[in-house]
Structure formats: C-alpha cells, structure tokens
Design an enzyme around this catalytic site. Structure first.
Site, PDB file in Angstrom:
ATOM      1  N   ASP A 155       0.843  -1.196   0.000  1.00 19.78           N
ATOM      2  CA  ASP A 155       0.000   0.000   0.000  1.00 19.78           C
ATOM      3  C   ASP A 155       0.879   1.247   0.000  1.00 19.78           C
ATOM      4  OD1 ASP A 155      -2.351   1.815   0.760  1.00 19.78           O
ATOM      5  OD2 ASP A 155      -3.285  -0.159   0.841  1.00 19.78           O
TER       6      ASP A 155
ATOM      7  N   HIS B  15      -3.730   5.753   3.551  1.00 22.21           N
ATOM      8  CA  HIS B  15      -4.491   4.565   3.150  1.00 22.21           C
ATOM      9  C   HIS B  15      -3.872   3.292   3.708  1.00 22.21           C
ATOM     10  CE1 HIS B  15      -6.130   1.605   0.140  1.00 22.21           C
ATOM     11  NE2 HIS B  15      -7.215   2.326   0.344  1.00 22.21           N
TER      12      HIS B  15
ATOM     13  N   ASN C  84     -14.396  -0.540  -6.505  1.00 19.51           N
ATOM     14  CA  ASN C  84     -15.476   0.249  -5.911  1.00 19.51           C
ATOM     15  C   ASN C  84     -16.345   0.976  -6.928  1.00 19.51           C
ATOM     16  OD1 ASN C  84     -14.320  -0.452  -3.453  1.00 19.51           O
ATOM     17  ND2 ASN C  84     -13.110   1.411  -3.341  1.00 19.51           N
TER      18      ASN C  84
ATOM     19  N   SER D 288     -11.303  -1.618  -0.192  1.00 23.15           N
ATOM     20  CA  SER D 288      -9.988  -1.475   0.443  1.00 23.15           C
ATOM     21  C   SER D 288     -10.040  -1.818   1.923  1.00 23.15           C
ATOM     22  CB  SER D 288      -9.476  -0.043   0.294  1.00 23.15           C
ATOM     23  OG  SER D 288      -8.825   0.149  -0.916  1.00 23.15           O
TER      24      SER D 288
END
Length: 766
Positions: free
Chosen positions: A202, A234, A329, A391
């Site tokens: 990430d 994130h 998403n 996520s």
C-alpha cells in the site's frame, strides 16, 4: 516524452540462483542498450530515438523461484521497468516481442489505492441513484479535507469523523466476521501458535502511531521512500484494520489485537497520492515473498490483466502464500486486477447489516466479502479516520487469515482458502455479487479444529493447481468429513471398558533426531495429564533409527497425541511417525509436518469436546474387518482372501449371475428402536464395467424378507479398479425393531466381475 515498459526477460549471465539479486541497474541498462543497438542495426537507416538517449531503468529485481527454475542453466529471470521514447514505443514492442530472451513485454501501467467510488456512469436500476452515490463520495472527500486541515500537533486528541473522542473502540466489522469469538476460544484454551507474517502492499505505515505494532516489522521499499512513513494514510488505515493493538485503552481494535501473535511486512508500492505502477506492485509482491509472509493484503487495483503479474501471483501461490485483493469500488460487473487472477482471493464489501455495498464490484472471481462501509481505523499522526471501500474489506479478510492460520500451520494456503469459502455466511449459494459470503473466523476455526486441514481438501501439487477463484473454487463435501470422524471414533473407541486399549507409537528418525519429542495427554474438562512421552528425560533419539513403543492400557476418556520438531520441518522423509491403536487402526502418520502435529482420539467414551454433535450421534451395531475370515458374514460361493489389491483380510462377493451369490451378515439383535441407519463401507470393484451394480439390502426378520438400501452403479457411483473408503449409505424406512441383517450382491456383465469388501460398519441412531 517518455513511456514506461514492464519487461520480464532471461538475463543470460553466469549468475547462480543464490547471487542473481546482485544484478544491478547498470547491468540492466547495458543489457537493454545492447538490445536497442541490435534493433538499430536491423533497421538500417531508420534509427530509434532511444539509441541517442540513455535507457532509463526505473526499477529491476531478480526472480529467484519457480519462474527461474523453468529456465536453462546460467539464465536468471529479471523483471525490469524501463523508460523509452514514446514515439519509439510501438517499434520497440514489436522488436522485443520477437526477441527469444524477452519472455513478456507490457506497459508499466498505473495502479491505484481503492479508497472510494469514482464512478461517473449511471448505476443499474437495482442500485441507489447516481446522485446518492456522488453525495456519498463527496462526503468522503469533504471528511478527508477536514482531516488534512486539522492541527496535527494535538497528538493527545483522538476524534472520529463526527468529532467524538475515541477511547478504545471495537468496530461492528469484528462481530460480523466472528473475530471476538476466536479471541475467547484462544484465551480459554491457551493453544500454541505459529505467528503469521502479513504483508500489506500500500502507501506505507505510520510507524509512530500509538495504536500500531512496533516490533518485528520488516519492509520493502520501491520508488516512494520509507515504507515506515505514510504520506497518504491509506496503508496505515488498512494496517489498523488488521492489527490495531487491543487492550491499550486507545483508538480502535484490529482483527489481530495481540501484536505478539502475528507480524507485519510493509511493502510501499504506492506514493503519497495513492498511485503506483505495475512494476512497483510486482516488486512489492516479490519483497513479501522474500520476507516469509504467508498472507498478502492488497487494497489496490486499476490495471488490466498482465501476464507478468499473473505469473508472479502463481509463483507466490506455489510457495504457499495466500493473497487477498480488493475487487474495486465502481459497482460494476467488471474484473479488476490483481483481484481477478485465480491465484488471488477477490474481496467485496458489505455494510454493517451484512449486505453487499452497492459500490462493490461484482464478477465471477469475487470469492469472499468483508466489512467495508464507514470503517474507523488508524491514520497518520496518531489520528483515526473512517473510510469506506473494498480497500477496507480486504484487510478484514486478510486479518482473519492471520488470526486463524497460525493455529493450523500445517494447512496449505489452498486449504485455508477453501475452509474460508466453506464457512462463509450471508448467502445461500455462491454468486457473482457476494461470492461465498462474509468470512467467518470462528466457523473456519471450528471446522479446522474438528476436521483438520482435510477440511480444505488435499494438498495440491503444485498448490496453484487448486486455485480457480470465485464460485468455481473447489470445496470439500462436509458429509464425507463427518464419515471420516465417525470412522476415527469407531476405530479408536471400545464399547467394552474391560478391553485393554493401548497406543502403539512408531518413529523412524531423520538425520536431526534430537529435534523430535512427543507427548500423549488425557483430558478431563479443561485439565490434562501426561500419560506417556518420549524420548526419556535427558536422552535424545538417535539419527535414522526406528523406535517403537506400546503404552500401558488406556482408561476410557479423551486423549491427544502431539509430536513436535524444534527446528520446524518435521521428520524429513523417508523418516516418519505412525500412531495406531492396538486393534490396528492407524490414527495418524506423517513426515514433513512442520513444527508440531496433534491428533485427538477417544477410548471408551464419547468425545463431546472434540467432535460436538458428530460422534455421539451413532451407535455401532456391526464392525467387520475380515481379519479372521468372513467373521459374522457368510454366503454360498462367497470367498475369504488373505490378501487382495493391497489389502489383507477381505471378503469377495462374486457376480450372482456367474455362479456367485450374496454375502450376508448374521442377524444382529437390536436393544433400541433405531430410526435411522448408516452403512459405511470400504470396497474395491474388480472387473466391474459401467452399468454393473453393487447392491446393499437389509432385513429385519432374520432374512425372510429383504429391502434394498442402495444399488450402486459402476461408472457413476464407483469406478472399477479403485478402493472406495468411507462410502456412506443412509436408510430411514426400517420398520423392524428386534434384529437387523445386511446383504451384499454383485451384478456384472463380466464373468470375472466381483466386489471386494475390506470393512463393513452398521451404525444406528435413535
């Protein structure tokens, strides 16, 4: 301008597999500059611009595992990202595709984090209207802006998105995935664990955050600086979902609240805007594998299907790594990568009611679901923030893998994956929108605790052959596992408490015999007593030596045999261990079992603690293993064989149309009015063709009348030339209450057709 190319190629140098990581940027630059020179020679007067400008090597690393093993000696596999002139790109691609040393060449496409939905097109009529979705997205942007404008010097003030102070908060998601139930089980039993290393690929990890682990963290850096810093947030948010520290009266609680029972590897593949490239993600995966990570969590995507990336994930799978990735998403039925590779578990998102979030992507590779709406977790600067998306769902599912797998370390990644799918909840059937459903930590733990790794099927060789993905992922039939437990109980138990039941232990050591120890314990309620152990105190086993031991008579009760290897590789073949009861039934046998392996068994009493709702259901009425002739069975032309098809002591049922007849049992007196019966068989079909029949009948009036329990058909119910072990048949229309008999008949088109019986059980249930 410049464009990036992702290349996988054979680096034909005298580098051994142990030293190929010494290949440096200069080596790679010279390698490709030579390639460009050769292209220019072939083109004559038309020359590439890239020949006049230096080849810029963005990144490179060697691949010292399965891919390399398929190449000739002296060659190493290297994956590199290089920059070339944009106007020369197509010609370079054409020439590189003809080069025998270049395995694959692709665009080094961008990859992104998946924080929220950025869809611009309309949604299906069954989904919320676009205005509602855009309001939701804009709210997340606004909240992020508010967070970024906060005074970060106020390190002792922790707020959620509504401005409330946070002490230690347990998310709704933890209950949805049953994590607290596993914590309770672990605490009450004090079970041993082999901590799992989880790799997060990430934007990085805020190492200074009060609510995140600090010890045993390893890292992989690509192009974007220190992995222990996170300019985006994130990655830190995902890390908190997996492992925010519990019991510290601060912040939130992760799926794995005890940092001593797992560890992190942080691979920074995305920059401070949450953007990376295919090459940085692939390099991060390589770093995860090299670090010894067993679980990889990737809350990113956005790229097309890539042959280079697909082979990397296949190689990771074959090395025992279980990879999870966010499905995306956009609320669309599109495949996103890397989630949609078969060797990656694609994760969708649900809300706090357990229903699929409307923005969660769906397709035939979606396999599991996790909580993903308004998830509060850690954020850089000792902050906490709420985000939504697949996520967030992905680290929930990856966190369950870390939580459960450590207690069953001998299971393969494919077996753990299959158990998660088998025990998931929320849908009646697997479908493209929900996969198998929401991952269930306690249900998975219990299935593994009850059935062992067999709950996830056999260990495939290679492991990648068991990876299909989505609803096509092959799962185990639970009823067959119940039959196996019934057999273990029947063999390891005795209905006669006066019988001496002994445990026979056989160990053939390897060259490191001093690492081996074993223990037999008897359990009463929550306490245990050591019955036998080895080797003797102060003595080590000798290398490559066969040891045998028979215990004293075991009193009725629940027992567990545990064998351990201090180094963690078990007994190397041809060494092995075998544990059996004195009646000949083998409880366990294995070689490369890892750190330890345990087997529970029962003598004389039901094992409610080990086999809830399974063992005590059935009463054993008939148990014939033909060790002393036909035993309780008889019949004209029926034959007893001392050995046949690899088994000793069997009964043969010949074709009744070719001079043979049935084989039938003596009448067994019934003391209770049983409502259901189960026949469990081990049999072999010899010269039985497709369509031939093996029939099982029963009688309740000493053979005056017979009823058919089942007629098995060759080619569909059984195959010729194979042993069928644990074959189970149920019948419930039995009306007699005084006695029962069994009869077996064979009907074959071949004069030599027959059925070989190795074991026959009849069980009854009230």
């Amino acid at each position: 301008g410049k464009v990036k190319l992702l290349i996988k190629y054979k680096f034909s140098q005298s580098h051994s597999l142990r030293s190929i990581n010494a290949i440096n940027v200069s080596d790679v630059g010279n390698y490709f500059q030579n390639k460009i020179d050769l292209i220019n020679q072939n083109l004559g007067s038309k020359r590439l611009r890239s020949n006049e400008e230096s080849i810029a090597v963005v990144s490179n690393f060697a691949v010292p595992y399965a891919s390399a093993g398929r190449l000739e000696n002296g060659s190493s596999v290297v994956i590199a990202s290089i920059e070339v002139s944009e106007e020369d790109k197509e010609l370079i691609l054409e020439e590189f595709n003809l080069d025998k040393d270049i395995l694959f060449v692709e665009d080094d496409y961008p990859m992104y984090k998946f924080p929220f939905n950025d869809r611009k097109e309309g949604l299906a009529s069954s989904e919320p209207p676009l205005e509602q979705m855009e309001h939701y997205i804009n709210t997340q942007h606004r909240l992020l802006h508010q967070y970024n404008s906060q005074d970060r010097s106020l390190d002792n003030i922790f707020m959620d998105t509504h401005g409330r102070r946070l002490t230690e908060k347990q998310q709704y998601g933890l209950d949805l995935i049953q994590a607290p139930e596993v914590w309770t089980t672990i605490e009450s039993t004090n079970r041993p664990i082999s901590p799992v290393k989880v790799c997060i690929i990430d934007t990085g990890y805020d190492y200074t955050h009060e609510d995140l682990p600090k010890d045993n963290i390893t890292t992989t850096e690509t192009l974007y600086g220190s992995a222990l810093e996170d300019g985006d947030g994130h990655g830190t948010h995902c890390a908190g979902v997996i492992g925010a520290i519990g019991g510290n009266d601060a912040g939130v609680v992760g799926v794995n609240p005890d940092p001593t029972k797992f560890s992190f590897h942080i691979a920074k593949a995305l920059n401070s805007q949450g953007v990376g490239t295919a090459s940085t993600v692939i390099e991060a995966v390589h770093g995860c594998i090299s670090s010894g990570s067993k679980v990889i969590s990737m809350s990113l995507g956005g790229g097309p299907s890539s042959k280079i990336a697909e082979e990397m994930f296949l190689d990771a799978y074959d090395q025992g790594v279980l990879v999870f990735a966010a499905s995306g998403n956009k609320g669309e039925p599109n495949k996103d990568y890397p989630a949609s590779y078969p060797h990656v578990v694609s994760v969708g998102a649900v809300d706090d009611k357990g229903k699929r979030a409307p923005w969660s992507n769906y397709n035939d590779q979606v396999e599991l679901m996790g909580p993903g709406e308004q998830i509060e977790s850690t954020y850089p600067g000792n902050k906490y923030f709420s985000l939504s998306g697949t996520s967030m769902a992905t680290p929930y599912v990856a966190g369950v893998a870390a939580l459960v797998w450590g207690y069953f370390p001998d299971c393969s990644n494919n077996q753990i994956r299959n158990v998660f799918a088998s025990t998931a909840s929320g849908t009646s059937d697997c479908d493209s929108k929900n996969g198998f459903g929401i991952v269930q930590a306690k249900a998975a733990f219990d299935m593994l605790d009850t059935y062992g790794c067999a709950a996830g099927g056999e260990k495939e060789v290679p492991l990648s052959s068991g990876a299909v993905g989505g609803c096509e992922q092959p799962l185990v039939n639970v009823s067959s596992l119940e039959t196996s437990l019934d057999l273990i109980y029947m063999h390891a138990s005795s209905n006669n408490n006066e019988t001496c039941n002994q445990l026979e232990i056989e160990i053939l050591t390897d060259t490191h015999a001093a690492e081996i120890e074993w223990l037999v314990e008897r359990f009463v309620d929550e306490s245990s007593t050591t019955v036998a152990k080895g080797p003797p105190e102060g003595v080590n086993y000798r290398s490559e030596t066969l040891y045998t031991l028979t215990t004293d008579c075991l009193t009725p009760g629940d027992y567990e045999f545990t064998i351990s290897d201090s180094y963690g590789d078990g007994i190397i073949e041809p060494g092995y261990y075998k544990v059996s009861m004195s009646n000949g039934w083998i409880l366990a046998t294995s070689s490369n079992f890892g750190t330890f392996e345990s087997t529970r068994f029962t003598v004389g009493l039901p094992a409610e603690a080990r086999f809830p709702d399974l063992v005590a259901k059935w009463a054993e009425l008939i148990d014939e293993n033909f060790s002393n002739g036909l035993g309780d069975f008889k019949g004209q032309q029926s034959v007893y064989l001392e050995e046949a098809f690899g088994r000793s002591g069997v009964g043969r049922v010949k074709d009744e149309n070719q001079g043979g007849s049935s084989i039938y049992s003596s009448a067994f007196s019934l003391k209770h009015n049983y409502s259901t019966f189960k026949i469990v068989l081990s049999f072999y079909a010899s010269d039985m063709e497709a369509g031939d029949k093996f029939c099982i009948d029963y009688s309740g009036d000493t053979g005056l009348t017979w009823k058919r329990a089942e007629c098995l058909v060759g080619g569909s119910d059984f195959n010729n030339g194979f042993w069928e072990d644990g074959f189970s048949i149920l019948f419930e229309d039995f009306k007699f209450s005084t006695s029962i008999q069994l009869r077996f008949r064979c009907k074959s088109k071949s004069s030599s057709g027959s059925i070989i019986l190795d074991r026959v059980y009849l069980l009854g249930k009230l």
